[in-house]
Scaffold this motif. Structure first.
Motif, short mmCIF file in Angstrom:
data_model
loop_
_atom_site.label_atom_id
_atom_site.label_comp_id
_atom_site.label_asym_id
_atom_site.label_seq_id
_atom_site.Cartn_x
_atom_site.Cartn_y
_atom_site.Cartn_z
N ALA A 272 0.84 -1.20 0.00
CA ALA A 272 0.00 0.00 0.00
C ALA A 272 0.87 1.25 0.00
O ALA A 272 2.00 1.26 0.49
N THR A 273 0.33 2.33 -0.57
CA THR A 273 0.99 3.63 -0.56
C THR A 273 0.08 4.64 0.11
O THR A 273 -1.14 4.46 0.19
N VAL A 274 0.69 5.72 0.58
CA VAL A 274 -0.04 6.76 1.32
C VAL A 274 0.12 8.07 0.57
O VAL A 274 1.22 8.42 0.12
N ASN A 275 -0.96 8.83 0.42
CA ASN A 275 -0.91 10.14 -0.21
C ASN A 275 -0.32 11.15 0.77
O ASN A 275 -0.63 11.14 1.97
N ALA A 276 0.54 12.02 0.25
CA ALA A 276 1.20 13.02 1.09
C ALA A 276 1.43 14.29 0.27
O ALA A 276 1.25 14.31 -0.95
N ILE A 277 1.86 15.35 0.96
CA ILE A 277 2.17 16.64 0.34
C ILE A 277 3.59 17.02 0.71
O ILE A 277 4.00 16.89 1.88
N VAL A 278 4.36 17.50 -0.26
CA VAL A 278 5.74 17.91 0.00
C VAL A 278 5.74 19.23 0.77
O VAL A 278 5.12 20.22 0.34
N VAL A 279 6.43 19.24 1.91
CA VAL A 279 6.55 20.45 2.73
C VAL A 279 7.86 21.16 2.43
O VAL A 279 7.90 22.39 2.24
N SER A 280 8.97 20.40 2.38
CA SER A 280 10.28 20.98 2.10
C SER A 280 11.24 19.85 1.75
O SER A 280 10.91 18.67 1.88
#
Length: 412
Positions: A272-280
């Motif tokens: 499984a993979t998890v959705n994420a957002i790049v912060v830095s």
């Protein structure tokens, strides 16, 4: 007719049936296999004689004139070029006429009285080496199956590539393709099917599911694919922009959250993979960099390796980040490339949007919504009548073929 045959003392059965095909060649299958094996071994020997791009760069710069720190100013004379060829390939290799490092290649870049600039000369030689290696590698694989082709039995040797051959070829190139390593492991078969659909739609006129190697090597499709190729794998990795959606394996998330080393975690291709957002991210965000990502609105993970981040495949995440991802691709306004991973994800996202019942195939009603109803109901019904079994649906590979014809109307 019978009376004429009677006067000549012949019967109807005596007339030779000239329309029958000529019988098999006298060349035995064992001899064909033997010749094919000899050819395969000769091709492997030729592969070993091809210099590596890194070694080529080192030897060219060592024989060049100028400051080594200012590579754009480096120039090499004809004598230095000959010495570089002999250093790389062995004594007197230049005089024997190497297929790549020869006088013609130097003459293409020579400025009278100044020699040749090292950077464009290296770029030309590296691409030529790459092209020859690709052909040799493909032919080594194709020779093994060429004896199955009828033309080989009659002595007309023409290596053929199947769908599996082309997909295996693209799979081996992926680490060198821009964004190739950003492909989630589970999406690789979809991407390979995406690439082979382009190749066979343009080259397989008779729909035999095999294409001649020579035709593939001279095709626009191969040139389009190689436009994404980087000699150094590190150059194929681009930084993710801040705010861009990404996917990260669940096993990596668990390892980082527990304080373990994510580099020691084996990523399951089907995991499984998890959705994420790049912060830095640190440094330039490319090879070897670490990222800080946000999962949801509460969890933030640091020190996530760049190699563990993939492009988003969920339609909502992908479409919301498409402007940032297009900026990341940095194509300088060039026409869209079918072999880009972003293009494959666009097609996949569109398929998922159309598949409202999530059964993996598209019905006529679902397909009618293609590209905001760009086709009439009659046109879609005709597609299903010709290409889909009665009562069935359009699967993903058929959807790829349809999309390719729609995007490239001059090729069908």
């Amino acid at each position: 007719t019978v009376s004429v045959l009677y006067w000549f003392g012949m019967s109807a059965d005596a007339i030779p049936r000239f329309h029958f095909r000529k019988g098999p060649s006298t060349v035995s299958g064992a001899r064909v296999q033997f010749d094919a094996e000899l050819r395969r071994l000769a091709l492997q020997d030729a592969l070993y004689e091809m210099p590596q791009p890194s070694a080529l760069w080192d030897v060219l710069t060592s024989h060049a004139n100028g400051n080594a720190e200012e590579v754009d100013q480096l120039r090499i004379g004809y004598a230095g070029y000959r010495a570089a060829a002999d250093t790389l390939l062995g004594a007197n290799a230049f005089e024997s006429g190497h297929v790549v490092l020869n006088g013609a290649a130097f003459a293409k870049h020579e400025v009278p009285g100044e020699g040749a600039a090292v950077v464009p000369l290296f770029s030309y030689l590296a691409k030529k080496i790459l092209f020859l290696k690709l052909r040799l590698q493909l032919e080594v694989g194709a020779v093994g199956t060429a004896v199955k082709n009828v033309s080989a039995v009659f002595g007309e040797f023409e290596p053929q590539l199947s769908v599996d051959d082309v997909e295996q070829f693209v799979c081996e190139l992926m680490p060198h393709l821009r964004h190739g390593r950003d492909c989630p492991p589970w999406f690789v078969p979809y991407y390979l099917a995406h690439c082979s659909a382009r190749v066979f739609a343009t080259l397989d006129d008779r729909r035999q599911r095999v294409i001649p190697l020579s035709r593939f090597m001279a095709s626009d499709a191969l040139n389009e694919l190689l436009a994404l190729y980087e000699v150094d794998q590190r150059d194929a990795v681009r930084p993710y922009p801040v705010g861009c959606a990404v996917e990260v394996p669940q096993s990596i998330v668990d390892a980082v959250a527990a304080g373990d080393d994510p580099a020691a975690v084996a990523v399951d291709p089907d995991g499984a993979t998890v959705n994420a957002i790049v912060v830095s991210h640190e440094h330039d965000g490319c090879e070897g960099a670490v990222y800080t990502i946000a999962i949801g609105s509460t969890q933030e993970l640091q020190n996530v390796p760049r190699a563990c981040l993939y492009l988003p495949t969920a339609p909502d995440s992908f479409e919301s980040s498409l402007p940032l991802l297009s900026q990341m691709a940095d194509d300088n306004g060039r026409d869209p490339n079918w072999f880009q991973l972003l293009t494959a994800l666009k097609v996949y996202s569109h398929f998922c949007r159309l598949d409202r019942d999530n059964d993996g195939v598209l019905s006529e009603d679902e397909m009618f919504e293609y590209n905001r109803r760009s086709f009439t109901e009659l046109a879609i019904a005709r597609v299903f009548q010709e290409h889909v079994a009665e009562g069935g649906g359009l699967d993903y590979k058929q959807f790829l073929e349809f999309t390719h014809v729609a995007e490239y109307p001059g090729i069908a």
